[in-house]
Write a protein that holds these residues in place. Sequence first.
Motif, mmCIF file in Angstrom:
data_model
loop_
_atom_site.group_PDB
_atom_site.id
_atom_site.type_symbol
_atom_site.label_atom_id
_atom_site.label_comp_id
_atom_site.label_asym_id
_atom_site.label_seq_id
_atom_site.Cartn_x
_atom_site.Cartn_y
_atom_site.Cartn_z
ATOM 1 N N ASN A 1 63.513 -32.777 13.594
ATOM 2 C CA ASN A 1 63.513 -34.244 13.719
ATOM 3 C C ASN A 1 64.785 -34.774 13.022
ATOM 4 N N SER A 2 65.347 -34.102 12.132
ATOM 5 C CA SER A 2 66.599 -34.776 11.658
ATOM 6 C C SER A 2 67.703 -34.919 12.594
ATOM 7 N N LYS B 1 67.500 -35.854 15.554
ATOM 8 C CA LYS B 1 67.170 -37.025 16.410
ATOM 9 C C LYS B 1 67.605 -38.258 15.770
ATOM 10 N N ASP B 2 68.787 -38.591 16.267
ATOM 11 C CA ASP B 2 69.542 -39.857 15.826
ATOM 12 C C ASP B 2 69.814 -40.858 16.846
ATOM 13 N N GLU C 1 68.683 -43.451 19.634
ATOM 14 C CA GLU C 1 67.465 -44.200 20.123
ATOM 15 C C GLU C 1 67.408 -44.162 21.676
ATOM 16 N N TYR D 1 57.595 -33.935 20.911
ATOM 17 C CA TYR D 1 58.652 -33.946 20.140
ATOM 18 C C TYR D 1 59.750 -33.034 20.269
ATOM 19 N N THR E 1 53.511 -43.282 20.257
ATOM 20 C CA THR E 1 54.296 -44.478 19.803
ATOM 21 C C THR E 1 54.458 -44.395 18.299
ATOM 22 N N SER E 2 55.093 -43.259 17.945
ATOM 23 C CA SER E 2 55.455 -43.152 16.729
ATOM 24 C C SER E 2 56.986 -43.034 16.751
ATOM 25 N N ASP E 3 57.564 -43.133 15.618
ATOM 26 C CA ASP E 3 58.938 -43.553 15.514
ATOM 27 C C ASP E 3 59.791 -42.239 16.031
ATOM 28 N N GLU E 4 59.308 -40.996 15.640
ATOM 29 C CA GLU E 4 60.245 -40.037 16.070
ATOM 30 C C GLU E 4 60.362 -40.027 17.574
ATOM 31 N N ASN F 1 60.632 -42.206 19.502
ATOM 32 C CA ASN F 1 61.764 -43.232 20.145
ATOM 33 C C ASN F 1 62.958 -42.685 20.024
ATOM 34 N N TYR F 2 63.371 -41.520 19.680
ATOM 35 C CA TYR F 2 64.824 -40.944 19.366
ATOM 36 C C TYR F 2 64.781 -39.552 19.922
ATOM 37 N N ARG G 1 49.707 -41.815 13.188
ATOM 38 C CA ARG G 1 51.172 -42.428 13.336
ATOM 39 C C ARG G 1 51.765 -42.629 11.862
ATOM 40 N N LEU H 1 53.001 -39.086 10.778
ATOM 41 C CA LEU H 1 54.111 -39.022 11.883
ATOM 42 C C LEU H 1 55.390 -39.654 11.234
ATOM 43 N N ASN H 2 55.269 -40.887 11.087
ATOM 44 C CA ASN H 2 56.274 -41.859 10.705
ATOM 45 C C ASN H 2 56.904 -41.664 9.399
ATOM 46 N N TYR I 1 59.121 -38.605 9.462
ATOM 47 C CA TYR I 1 60.647 -39.151 10.212
ATOM 48 C C TYR I 1 61.076 -39.834 9.541
ATOM 49 N N VAL J 1 64.268 -39.218 7.513
ATOM 50 C CA VAL J 1 65.596 -38.950 8.061
ATOM 51 C C VAL J 1 66.120 -40.552 8.274
ATOM 52 N N ARG K 1 64.948 -43.473 9.960
ATOM 53 C CA ARG K 1 65.136 -44.346 11.007
ATOM 54 C C ARG K 1 63.654 -44.786 11.545
ATOM 55 N N ASN K 2 63.555 -45.893 12.071
ATOM 56 C CA ASN K 2 62.332 -46.236 12.689
ATOM 57 C C ASN K 2 62.603 -47.346 13.686
ATOM 58 N N ILE K 3 61.731 -47.486 14.702
ATOM 59 C CA ILE K 3 62.025 -48.625 15.857
ATOM 60 C C ILE K 3 62.224 -49.737 15.274
#
Lengths: 160, 450
Positions: A36-37, A39-40, A42, A120, A153-156, A158-159, B236, B239-240, B243, B246, B248-250
């Motif tokens: 995951n690190s 993935k930078d 968007e 992912y 719908t998680s942040d990861e 989206n990248y 979620r 998971l967030n 993440y 590192v 980042r978020n939306i």
Amino acid sequence: MRTFTLLLLLGTLWLGACKEKTYVYEVNEVNVLPNNSEKDKEKSIPQFISILYANMYQQALSPDQMVDISELIASIGDKQLAYEVILAKFVTDPDVQIPSDTEMRNDIEQFVIDTYKRFYVREPTEAEKTYFINYINSRPNVSPLMVYFAFATSDEYNYY
Amino acid sequence: MKRRDFIKKTALATASTIGMPYILPSGRLFARNGVQMAGHVVFVMFAGGIRQQESMLKRYLAESQGLNIEGNIMYNMLPGAPPELKIVYGVTSQDGQPGGQPIDPILDTPLQLQGTLFQESRYSAGGTGHYTGLVTGVSGNYGVTQGLQARPQNPTIFEYLRRHAGFKATDTWFIGNGISGSTPLLNYSAHSNYGSQYGANFFAPNVTFGEQGQNHLKGFRQFHPEEELGPIQEMREFLNQNYMQVGRNIPNLNNTEEEVADIKNFIESTFERLDNGQIAFPPVTDNGDLSTIGYATEVLRWFKPKLTVINMSAVDSCHASYTNYLQALHRGDHGIAHLWNFIQEQIPEMSGNTLMIVQPEHGRNYASNAITDENDWFSFDHDSDENSRRIFNMMVGPCVDANLLVGSPDNPIGDAADVVPTIAEVFGIKDQVLSSGYLQSGAMSLFDRI
């Protein structure tokens, strides 16, 4: 004659000097997945929506649909909310490919690994795997759809 | 306690309470420095480029097509008789004449007589382009180096209000008439001190609830708040958190979970009301501006936002059709009247407590281009000539004087950049906004221009 012999000798030496030993290396087959690190970047709206569609339907989104859905997302200010409602519309479609509850609970560990790979594109860490196995085991009402929804719908997600 | 001591302590306590700073959600200390003048503001960007000749000056065809026919085709906003000849701006008449039947007025008293009109203001800097004009309207700065397809360089009024007045995300709405021309980028700026976390919610409802929405949104699944959404949010969050390590978020608008649920319910309800014919569209709704106004009334009715900015653009058809321009101008007036009427009659929480501001983003050229329409009338562009810098501003509501006319063609008063400090003054944060350093030089509240 002497000159000819000399030239022949030189030619033989020259050809022999260019001859190279050939080595063939082989590697073991390794499945390379990002963590995951790394993935930078968007995802753009079209990227996000086409990947989401592919993850949910296991087939590609048509160009027309991609334009329509991208425009729809652009028309909503809160992008996270927009992604959620678009996904919530996808899941009403019977063509969406989601494992059944029985399939998930028959082998939760494999389900978790598959879900991480699906959304992912990576393997879960041991901590992640343990969390989800315990979470699903301890909550009989948690469905594969709910797990998928959380991932998508998680942040990861989206990248990339 | 002695009576004198009691009075003294009570007075001190009261004074300290009044002067006590508020702690905002942003964590910033802030003391309101002004009195809130109205509970709600609706700012209609009557955009697309409007000539003063056909609006404030009521010249109809007299200063554009060489025909000596004058008249007022914005009779909900302005007093004055409509033209009597060559009527093309209405709906199709019973005898089949396109545009031959003017739309019935909605308001008994034109808005000018109910409020204050800056009849001659200026768009004073930068080129007279739509996006620059819209950016000026929401940020109070022309941002002359502002690029297209980029968020405003300077903070918007939405961000000022959310950061300095503590408004929540659903208190501020930007309703766009479409998604083209960078319109969806106006709900927050790219400014590093502000940005998405202070942004407004946004809909381009003609898309959200139009064909795209009908096909890909209508009927979306609403998860059960406790049984389904609860676990989804827990998973979620896990998971967030992983993440987040590192960093980042939306990018998000900081809608709370309750606000997100409210917006989803609004979307669901709007599709239902659309199916049932319950959306309060204006009596005549035959262009994108008017349907946008109709959906905007739904947003107002549901959320009762403190600030709503609505964007129109149909008058820009004037690039190629003067007839269409007249029709769009007439319809813009119709839509604004409907909006005002709806607020006063259908939303008790906003009735009598809402300031409405109407301003074009810029004007149009004095000289025509070479394109003629079906009536052989010439069209007009907006190329930053002096005429395209002429605009107007109208305010109506509880905190403005009725029937007050400010400025004149010989004495222009007001600037396109003034709306932001004006709204800031209405909500009591004028000093913070003026001292931010991000407004156009010389921009000031219209209340201070009077």
